[in-house]
Design a protein around this motif. Structure first.
Motif, short mmCIF file in Angstrom:
data_model
loop_
_atom_site.label_atom_id
_atom_site.label_comp_id
_atom_site.label_asym_id
_atom_site.label_seq_id
_atom_site.Cartn_x
_atom_site.Cartn_y
_atom_site.Cartn_z
N LEU A 83 0.86 -1.17 0.00
CA LEU A 83 0.00 0.00 0.00
C LEU A 83 0.89 1.22 0.00
O LEU A 83 1.60 1.48 0.97
N HIS A 84 0.88 1.96 -1.10
CA HIS A 84 1.75 3.13 -1.24
C HIS A 84 1.04 4.13 -2.13
O HIS A 84 1.16 4.08 -3.36
N SER A 85 0.29 5.02 -1.53
CA SER A 85 -0.53 5.94 -2.31
C SER A 85 -0.75 7.23 -1.53
O SER A 85 -0.80 7.23 -0.29
N ASP A 86 -0.90 8.33 -2.28
CA ASP A 86 -1.23 9.61 -1.68
C ASP A 86 -2.74 9.81 -1.55
O ASP A 86 -3.18 10.83 -1.01
N LEU A 87 -3.52 8.87 -2.06
CA LEU A 87 -4.97 8.99 -1.96
C LEU A 87 -5.43 8.82 -0.51
O LEU A 87 -4.79 8.11 0.28
N SER A 88 -6.54 9.43 -0.18
CA SER A 88 -7.16 9.15 1.11
C SER A 88 -7.69 7.72 1.09
O SER A 88 -7.82 7.09 0.02
N ALA A 89 -8.01 7.20 2.26
CA ALA A 89 -8.51 5.83 2.32
C ALA A 89 -9.79 5.67 1.51
O ALA A 89 -9.95 4.69 0.78
N ARG B 297 5.64 -1.07 12.70
CA ARG B 297 6.15 0.12 12.02
C ARG B 297 7.66 0.22 12.23
O ARG B 297 8.18 -0.18 13.26
N HIS B 298 8.32 0.81 11.24
CA HIS B 298 9.74 1.18 11.40
C HIS B 298 10.01 2.33 10.45
O HIS B 298 9.77 2.21 9.25
N LEU B 299 10.50 3.42 11.01
CA LEU B 299 10.74 4.63 10.24
C LEU B 299 9.45 5.02 9.51
O LEU B 299 8.41 5.10 10.15
N ARG B 300 9.49 5.24 8.21
CA ARG B 300 8.31 5.70 7.47
C ARG B 300 7.54 4.55 6.82
O ARG B 300 6.63 4.77 6.03
N GLY C 278 -4.46 7.26 7.21
CA GLY C 278 -4.68 8.37 8.13
C GLY C 278 -3.54 8.63 9.08
O GLY C 278 -3.62 9.52 9.94
N ASP C 279 -2.44 7.88 8.94
CA ASP C 279 -1.29 8.00 9.84
C ASP C 279 -0.19 8.80 9.14
O ASP C 279 0.46 8.29 8.21
N ASP C 280 0.04 10.02 9.57
CA ASP C 280 1.03 10.86 8.89
C ASP C 280 2.46 10.44 9.18
O ASP C 280 3.41 11.02 8.64
N ARG C 281 2.65 9.41 10.01
CA ARG C 281 4.00 8.88 10.25
C ARG C 281 4.41 7.88 9.17
O ARG C 281 5.58 7.50 9.11
N LEU C 282 3.45 7.43 8.36
CA LEU C 282 3.72 6.34 7.42
C LEU C 282 3.59 6.80 5.98
O LEU C 282 2.71 7.59 5.63
N ASP C 283 4.49 6.26 5.13
CA ASP C 283 4.41 6.48 3.69
C ASP C 283 3.87 5.25 2.97
O ASP C 283 3.29 5.38 1.89
N TRP C 284 4.07 4.07 3.55
CA TRP C 284 3.65 2.84 2.87
C TRP C 284 3.56 1.70 3.87
O TRP C 284 4.07 1.78 4.99
N MET C 285 2.91 0.62 3.41
CA MET C 285 2.85 -0.63 4.18
C MET C 285 3.09 -1.80 3.25
O MET C 285 2.50 -1.89 2.17
N ASP C 286 3.97 -2.69 3.68
CA ASP C 286 4.25 -3.94 2.98
C ASP C 286 3.30 -5.01 3.51
O ASP C 286 3.18 -5.19 4.73
N SER C 287 2.62 -5.71 2.61
CA SER C 287 1.65 -6.72 3.05
C SER C 287 2.33 -7.94 3.65
O SER C 287 1.69 -8.70 4.39
N CYS C 288 3.61 -8.18 3.31
CA CYS C 288 4.32 -9.40 3.72
C CYS C 288 3.60 -10.67 3.26
O CYS C 288 3.79 -11.75 3.84
N ALA D 121 -3.29 -2.05 -4.77
CA ALA D 121 -2.91 -2.01 -6.18
C ALA D 121 -1.40 -2.00 -6.39
O ALA D 121 -0.93 -2.41 -7.46
N GLU D 122 -0.64 -1.53 -5.43
CA GLU D 122 0.81 -1.40 -5.62
C GLU D 122 1.50 -2.74 -5.34
O GLU D 122 0.97 -3.59 -4.63
N ARG D 123 2.71 -2.89 -5.91
CA ARG D 123 3.48 -4.12 -5.74
C ARG D 123 4.93 -3.79 -5.37
O ARG D 123 5.48 -2.77 -5.78
N ARG D 124 5.52 -4.68 -4.62
CA ARG D 124 6.92 -4.56 -4.22
C ARG D 124 7.67 -5.77 -4.76
O ARG D 124 7.25 -6.92 -4.53
#
Length: 381
Positions: A167-173, A278-281, A313-323, A336-339
């Protein structure tokens, strides 16, 4: 859980350090790492060393620039590489570790890699080559490794890759949900939410009080063990070591402001829970558990919707990896995003006959694997 108990026999970089000082340096490095990886942060790494490394085989390699720690890579010597009888060394992996990037100090990634590789070159226990798993192909850690290998004329190659949801997007939820999830599916989920609310009082919660942490951890373990993982013996609660590891990780992560836990209850009983670190951003979705008796209401998707709003909604985060595993049927339909996650093999060196043996082993393994891939490709024609 004593976060430093696993370090009693470990040798420091420039000189032997007290255990608490070693953890302090690891924690300080993690705060300035170029790439987030909570699994190598001491909050999660120490419990893994204490509780999962029962034979004490993991070696945390440290890279120093003077007295400053600039790199940390826990590795494990292996006697084989898959089906090949070549000893090697691999970065720390276990069934609950979903990312393997070493902690490298931002701005000093290449120096850290050079120091780590030099140690492995000199080590008698490191085998014929370094095998890295769970790496972000586009991340700064791999970019620095490629640069160092080129500068040193050190053979290097990616041996496998796959894509997993992120999950890596500037869109709101709300915007993300309507943009990436089909209208028909959204309508069906609204119907299921209404049906679920007919079964009892539904509450959506996020952990905010540390006093509730032990109960939430126990609830998660019970919920996960109630399903197929419990039946297969792979649930965290199936073994005392993994149960204790989970409690220790959650305790440490909460203290380090790295833990996020969500749950959905019906009449006060959890039907879905989610644990993130969480870790860093960045953030990593660690574990999800659902009550399979409520499967018709898709509680896994419902809690992922809660998670979408929490992350966006968390301004500490830029992205989340689904693992998640590649082509995961649930999360791939929501994010929609992929790593791109890769595995890589890096040649080790040495002097005299050891340098020659290592070079031959690396080339032979690479040749055989390439031949097998080609034969497999030909068989599909």
């Amino acid at each position: 859980m004593n976060m430093v108990s696993a370090l009693a026999q470990m040798q420091a970089g420039p000189a032997r350090l007290p255990e608490d000082e070693r953890v302090r340096r690891w924690t300080e490095l993690a705060a300035h790492a170029s790439e987030p990886n909570p699994f190598y942060h001491p909050a999660l790494l120490i419990p893994a060393l204490d509780l999962l490394d029962v034979h004490g085989v993991i070696r945390p390699l440290e890279a120093y620039a003077g007295d400053q720690l600039i790199g940390l890579l826990p590795v494990e010597p292996m006697v084989r590489h898959g089906r090949y009888p070549f000893a090697n060394v691999v970065n720390m992996t276990h069934p609950h570790c979903f990312f393997g990037a070493p902690l490298l100090r931002a701005g000093q990634e290449s120096a850290a890699w050079a120091a780590l590789l030099a140690q492995l070159d000199d080590a008698r226990w490191s085998g014929q080559f370094l095998y890295l798993t769970g790496q972000d192909e586009a991340g700064p850690v791999m970019a620095a490794l490629r640069n160092v290998c080129v500068a040193q004329s050190r053979p290097y190659g990616v041996t496998g890759r796959y894509e997993r949801a992120m999950l890596h997007s500037d869109l709101s939820a709300g915007e993300y949900w309507t943009t990436h999830v089909r209208a028909k599916k959204r309508k069906e989920l609204r119907r299921l939410v209404n049906r679920l609310e007919e079964t009892g009082a539904v509450t959506h919660r996020r952990l905010t009080d540390v006093r509730e942490l032990p109960l939430w951890c126990a609830d998660f373990l019970a919920l996960e063990a109630s399903g197929w993982k419990g039946n297969q013996g792979t649930a965290l609660d199936s073994r005392s070591a993994t149960r204790d590891y989970f409690f220790a990780c959650c305790d440490n992560a909460y203290a380090a402001d790295m833990l996020d836990m969500l749950r959905i209850d019906v009449d006060g009983r959890a039907i879905a829970m989610l644990v993130n670190f969480r870790h860093l951003r960045g953030a990593f979705s660690f574990k999800i558990a659902i009550d399979e008796n409520f499967g018709r209401y898709t509680p896994g998707i419902l809690i992922e919707l809660d998670n979408l709003y929490a992350v966006q909604g968390d301004d500490r985060l830029d992205w989340m990896d689904s693992c998640a595993t590649p082509d995961h049927p649930m999360i791939d339909s929501l994010w929609a995003e992929r790593r791109s996650i890769v595995q890589a093999r890096i040649a080790l060196r040495g002097t005299g006959s050891r340098r020659t043996i290592r070079a031959i082993s690396y080339r032979l393994t690479t040749f055989v694997e390439e031949l097998r891939r080609r034969i497999k490709g030909w068989s599909k024609l």
